[in-house]
Design a protein around this motif. Sequence first.
Motif, PDB file in Angstrom:
ATOM      1  N   GLY A  92     -20.624 -21.461 -34.748  1.00  0.00           N
ATOM      2  CA  GLY A  92     -21.602 -22.254 -35.118  1.00  0.00           C
ATOM      3  C   GLY A  92     -22.571 -22.353 -33.779  1.00  0.00           C
ATOM      4  N   CYS A  93     -22.424 -21.318 -33.087  1.00  0.00           N
ATOM      5  CA  CYS A  93     -23.366 -21.382 -31.774  1.00  0.00           C
ATOM      6  C   CYS A  93     -24.165 -20.031 -31.647  1.00  0.00           C
ATOM      7  CB  CYS A  93     -22.578 -21.671 -30.668  1.00  0.00           C
ATOM      8  SG  CYS A  93     -21.528 -23.362 -30.932  1.00  0.00           S
ATOM      9  N   GLU A 179     -25.153 -26.893 -31.000  1.00  0.00           N
ATOM     10  CA  GLU A 179     -25.081 -26.044 -32.231  1.00  0.00           C
ATOM     11  C   GLU A 179     -26.310 -26.069 -32.845  1.00  0.00           C
ATOM     12  OE1 GLU A 179     -21.967 -27.092 -34.937  1.00  0.00           O
ATOM     13  OE2 GLU A 179     -20.604 -27.056 -33.651  1.00  0.00           O
ATOM     14  N   SER A 181     -28.003 -25.127 -36.659  1.00  0.00           N
ATOM     15  CA  SER A 181     -27.643 -24.836 -38.311  1.00  0.00           C
ATOM     16  C   SER A 181     -28.398 -23.623 -38.519  1.00  0.00           C
ATOM     17  CB  SER A 181     -27.876 -25.917 -39.015  1.00  0.00           C
ATOM     18  OG  SER A 181     -27.665 -25.529 -40.434  1.00  0.00           O
ATOM     19  N   GLY A 253     -28.494 -20.155 -32.603  1.00  0.00           N
ATOM     20  CA  GLY A 253     -27.581 -20.976 -31.629  1.00  0.00           C
ATOM     21  C   GLY A 253     -28.358 -21.667 -30.466  1.00  0.00           C
ATOM     22  N   THR A 255     -27.203 -21.517 -27.630  1.00  0.00           N
ATOM     23  CA  THR A 255     -26.668 -20.795 -26.622  1.00  0.00           C
ATOM     24  C   THR A 255     -27.541 -19.592 -25.773  1.00  0.00           C
ATOM     25  OG1 THR A 255     -24.720 -20.622 -28.123  1.00  0.00           O
ATOM     26  CG2 THR A 255     -24.870 -18.785 -26.657  1.00  0.00           C
TER      27      THR A 255
END
Length: 290
Positions: A92-93, A179, A181, A253, A255
Amino acid sequence: MLTEISAGRAFAPGHITGFFEIHDDPDPRRKGSTGCGIVINGGIDTVVTGYTENTEIILDGIPARAETTRSVIEQLVDFPVRVECTSSIPVGCGFGASAAGALSTAYALNDAFSLGMTSNQIVETVHIAEVINGSGMGDVEGQYFGGMPIRRSPGCPPHGVLDRVPTPSFNVHCIVLGELSTGSVLSDPVIMKEVNSAGRSALLALLSRPTVENFMHLSKQFTLKCGLASDRVMDAIEAVDSAGGMASQAMLGETVFACSANDAEEDIVEVLSTFGKVTTYRVTSSYQHP
């Protein structure tokens, strides 16, 4: 009592997207994305076993709904199976974990039950599951192709057309700050209008100069134009730039991924470590220097 009937195992790598454009189509095989990303050596390892009771999907020891993987199972077999996934990438990232889980499951099912599928047929099955469930639009094609895949036209084979950025293997350093979505972003028409415009421009610019450095530059510009990055993500990206590296946001993400075109790798890792835990992966490319 459960009765084991067969077993298969497969691995699928993670995929980090730098920029993308969504292409809608009523045919899920043609619907997808164009853009560019990197395929890493971390991913999801899956073991599939056949049983006589209900289908179970286990991710890192915990039961998971895993809608995309479940859709793949329903497309390929008409009996219950147990799917055990072990992940070496965050879920999820922005690492393409949904596609990696579904792709490794499809390969494992093909192995376990001798389904007789080709790789293109497996990719088509997973692509359709991703599109239908809104969990991704092109990760599976990238994971299948490897290296630094350029998705030049959308959809699964034979509709989708892929190419690569030619580069020797290199390290990519990542930090996960939260995270984001995928479904919520893909379903927002205002965001997607900006995303598609920026993604289209980035792809054209990359094709005119297909290098790692240009990919990282264009990915950062895409991040800035789309406004999906939090302040903390932007702070980390700018810190890497100041240390002599290149960084951007993984799509989709919370990230940051970074790499270096020189000898700044230690500096990059040190800078990123002030924001969170750094994980280093390897991008295995389509050719090696002699």
